[in-house]
Design a protein around this motif. Structure first.
Motif, mmCIF file in Angstrom:
data_model
loop_
_atom_site.group_PDB
_atom_site.id
_atom_site.type_symbol
_atom_site.label_atom_id
_atom_site.label_comp_id
_atom_site.label_asym_id
_atom_site.label_seq_id
_atom_site.Cartn_x
_atom_site.Cartn_y
_atom_site.Cartn_z
ATOM 1 N N LEU A 119 0.784 -1.264 -0.032
ATOM 2 C CA LEU A 119 0.047 -0.119 0.042
ATOM 3 C C LEU A 119 0.711 1.060 0.006
ATOM 4 O O LEU A 119 1.989 1.287 0.929
ATOM 5 C CB LEU A 119 -0.954 -0.087 1.293
ATOM 6 N N VAL A 120 0.692 2.181 -0.943
ATOM 7 C CA VAL A 120 1.462 3.513 -0.948
ATOM 8 C C VAL A 120 0.207 4.556 -1.131
ATOM 9 O O VAL A 120 0.193 4.975 -2.142
ATOM 10 C CB VAL A 120 2.199 3.543 -2.111
ATOM 11 N N PRO A 121 -0.272 5.036 0.000
ATOM 12 C CA PRO A 121 -1.473 5.821 -0.046
ATOM 13 C C PRO A 121 -1.245 7.309 -0.802
ATOM 14 O O PRO A 121 -2.323 7.762 -1.353
ATOM 15 C CB PRO A 121 -1.654 6.145 1.522
ATOM 16 N N PRO A 122 -0.131 7.861 -0.512
ATOM 17 C CA PRO A 122 0.308 9.123 -1.540
ATOM 18 C C PRO A 122 0.057 8.993 -2.983
ATOM 19 O O PRO A 122 -0.413 9.865 -3.549
ATOM 20 C CB PRO A 122 1.596 9.410 -1.127
ATOM 21 N N ALA A 123 0.265 7.613 -3.249
ATOM 22 C CA ALA A 123 0.239 7.537 -4.745
ATOM 23 C C ALA A 123 -1.103 6.840 -5.106
ATOM 24 O O ALA A 123 -1.420 6.340 -6.532
ATOM 25 C CB ALA A 123 1.402 6.519 -5.205
ATOM 26 N N ALA A 124 -2.123 6.531 -4.224
ATOM 27 C CA ALA A 124 -3.448 6.014 -4.271
ATOM 28 C C ALA A 124 -3.258 4.485 -4.777
ATOM 29 O O ALA A 124 -3.892 3.854 -5.729
ATOM 30 C CB ALA A 124 -4.302 6.886 -5.333
ATOM 31 N N VAL A 125 -2.190 3.818 -4.246
ATOM 32 C CA VAL A 125 -2.088 2.325 -4.556
ATOM 33 C C VAL A 125 -2.411 1.647 -3.319
ATOM 34 O O VAL A 125 -1.871 1.892 -2.204
ATOM 35 C CB VAL A 125 -0.681 2.132 -4.958
ATOM 36 N N ASP A 126 -3.388 0.632 -3.260
ATOM 37 C CA ASP A 126 -3.555 -0.351 -2.565
ATOM 38 C C ASP A 126 -3.674 -1.694 -3.283
ATOM 39 O O ASP A 126 -4.678 -2.214 -3.498
ATOM 40 C CB ASP A 126 -5.199 0.064 -1.783
ATOM 41 N N ALA A 140 5.867 4.803 7.641
ATOM 42 C CA ALA A 140 6.266 3.663 6.950
ATOM 43 C C ALA A 140 6.135 2.653 7.778
ATOM 44 O O ALA A 140 6.681 2.501 8.865
ATOM 45 C CB ALA A 140 7.222 3.842 6.225
ATOM 46 N N PHE A 141 5.476 1.371 7.317
ATOM 47 C CA PHE A 141 5.373 0.087 8.059
ATOM 48 C C PHE A 141 5.825 -1.097 7.126
ATOM 49 O O PHE A 141 4.966 -1.200 6.301
ATOM 50 C CB PHE A 141 3.902 -0.085 8.632
ATOM 51 N N SER A 164 2.639 6.613 4.779
ATOM 52 C CA SER A 164 3.306 6.710 3.295
ATOM 53 C C SER A 164 3.456 5.559 2.489
ATOM 54 O O SER A 164 3.569 5.385 1.381
ATOM 55 C CB SER A 164 4.817 7.465 3.574
ATOM 56 N N ALA A 165 3.774 4.357 3.335
ATOM 57 C CA ALA A 165 3.757 3.139 2.864
ATOM 58 C C ALA A 165 3.623 1.874 3.912
ATOM 59 O O ALA A 165 4.036 2.183 4.852
ATOM 60 C CB ALA A 165 4.943 3.055 1.755
ATOM 61 N N VAL A 166 2.929 1.007 3.459
ATOM 62 C CA VAL A 166 2.932 -0.169 4.156
ATOM 63 C C VAL A 166 3.433 -1.355 3.193
ATOM 64 O O VAL A 166 2.744 -1.879 2.255
ATOM 65 C CB VAL A 166 1.418 -0.576 4.508
ATOM 66 N N VAL A 167 4.246 -2.014 3.495
ATOM 67 C CA VAL A 167 4.674 -3.332 2.883
ATOM 68 C C VAL A 167 4.902 -4.357 3.665
ATOM 69 O O VAL A 167 5.588 -4.845 4.734
ATOM 70 C CB VAL A 167 6.260 -3.032 2.456
ATOM 71 N N SER A 168 4.001 -5.430 3.273
ATOM 72 C CA SER A 168 4.167 -7.016 3.859
ATOM 73 C C SER A 168 5.139 -7.528 2.920
ATOM 74 O O SER A 168 5.017 -7.851 1.542
ATOM 75 C CB SER A 168 2.525 -7.393 3.482
ATOM 76 N N VAL A 169 6.276 -7.867 3.618
ATOM 77 C CA VAL A 169 7.438 -8.575 2.871
ATOM 78 C C VAL A 169 7.484 -9.853 2.582
ATOM 79 O O VAL A 169 8.243 -10.584 1.746
ATOM 80 C CB VAL A 169 9.093 -7.977 3.492
ATOM 81 N N ASP A 188 10.520 11.580 0.739
ATOM 82 C CA ASP A 188 9.862 12.792 1.555
ATOM 83 C C ASP A 188 8.844 12.709 2.226
ATOM 84 O O ASP A 188 8.422 13.430 3.066
ATOM 85 C CB ASP A 188 9.913 13.926 0.291
ATOM 86 N N HIS A 189 7.838 11.669 1.396
ATOM 87 C CA HIS A 189 6.690 11.323 2.500
ATOM 88 C C HIS A 189 6.879 10.651 3.822
ATOM 89 O O HIS A 189 5.944 10.617 4.625
ATOM 90 C CB HIS A 189 5.593 10.441 1.428
ATOM 91 N N THR A 190 8.064 9.929 4.137
ATOM 92 C CA THR A 190 8.301 9.403 5.214
ATOM 93 C C THR A 190 8.966 10.064 6.361
ATOM 94 O O THR A 190 9.951 10.519 5.868
ATOM 95 C CB THR A 190 8.862 7.972 4.934
ATOM 96 N N THR A 191 8.378 10.074 7.592
ATOM 97 C CA THR A 191 9.333 10.652 8.592
ATOM 98 C C THR A 191 9.747 9.540 9.359
ATOM 99 O O THR A 191 10.604 10.147 10.419
ATOM 100 C CB THR A 191 8.549 11.847 9.280
#
Length: 284
Positions: A119-126, A140-141, A164-169, A188-191
């Motif tokens: 999931l990358v919400p800033p890019a509208a990707v689920d 980011a998770f 900013s991103a959620v990645v199930s690896v 830049d979206h991730t703090t």
């Protein structure tokens, strides 16, 4: 491109497809299935070869035995990153090596297999089959557990905490945590970077990647395997050695990684980091 798309909501390919569309992406979604479907905002194709344009990302949700051939097919489309949610690929049955060989020949990178998705919400990707989506945010998770990823998404949604991103690896057959940490470090979206870690076969690349952050972004880790029983459970899930908890603890402390003791602490850290910026000055 979603290979293994389905019209059935209860199937993984159906859940991913509906999540992709629900995110309202600014790009076309191509659904690949020999049986054509009908869903607004989706272009259906009976094979990868029929997808009419190059795609940046492919989601692979087909039976394990089909994954190697699908990797070869999507590489001809120009895909450079594939998220393989399919389970059942292993060294023992040869499918893992076949998929990796096909990917390396095409210089294609694989996230997964055996994962919940991306999931990358800033890019509208689920591109996941999670029941809850993710709101846009600055956290980011990364997670080695698909079930825990889903739980975190549910928890965050209720509290309006964004990512900013959620990645199930998943099994991390190709792309590892070290590469993702470097990628998020430059994003830049991730703090801040939150990680659920079960085990690493080689911790050195991961620790090196965190060290390169040089404190610019906090890294918070929930490490499974604090007890012997938990360590064995983590090993059986990922196939990686969970290792002695105190060894991880010492290594993380040296690199400035914040190690939390449970889900509640991880959630508390996420809640604080989503609302607070780094303090300025030298009084704290």
């Amino acid at each position: 491109m979603l290979v293994g798309a389905s019209r059935a909501r209860h199937k993984v390919g159906g859940a991913i497809l509906r999540n992709l569309v629900a995110a309202r992406p600014p790009f076309r979604v191509h659904a690949v299935n020999p049986l054509l479907g009908n869903l607004p905002g989706v272009h259906w194709a009976t094979s990868v070869a029929e997808v009419p344009e190059p795609c940046d990302l492919a989601i692979v949700a087909v039976p394990a035995v089909q994954v190697p051939s699908v990797i070869g097919a999507i590489s001809e489309n120009g895909v450079k990153v594939a998220v393989v949610v399919s389970a059942g690929l292993s060294k023992a049955n040869g499918l893992m090596d076949e998929a990796l060989q096909a990917a390396r020949a095409a210089r294609l990178r694989i996230i997964g297999p055996n994962c919940l998705g991306l999931l990358v919400p800033p890019a509208a990707v689920d591109a996941s089959f999670a029941a809850s989506g993710a709101l846009p945010g600055k956290l980011a998770f990364l997670s080695q557990s698909g079930a825990l990823t889903a739980a975190v998404l549910d928890w965050a949604r209720e509290r309006e905490i964004g990512f900013s991103a959620v990645v199930s690896v998943g099994d991390m057959a190709d792309v590892g945590l070290d590469e993702l940490v470097r990628l998020l470090g430059a994003d830049d979206h991730t703090t801040a970077i939150l990680i659920y870690l079960e085990g690493l076969t080689d911790a050195r690349p991961f620790l090196a990647a965190v060290e390169e952050l040089d404190g610019r972004k906090p890294v918070i880790v929930l490490k499974a395997g604090r007890s012997r029983a938990a360590a064995l459970a983590a090993k059986s899930h990922t196939g990686a050695l969970a290792g002695a908890y105190d060894v991880y603890q010492a290594a993380f402390r040296q690199r400035g990684i914040v190690l939390v003791g449970g889900l509640e602490e991880l959630f508390d850290a996420a809640a604080v980091l989503s609302q607070c910026s780094a303090p300025r000055g030298d009084k704290l």
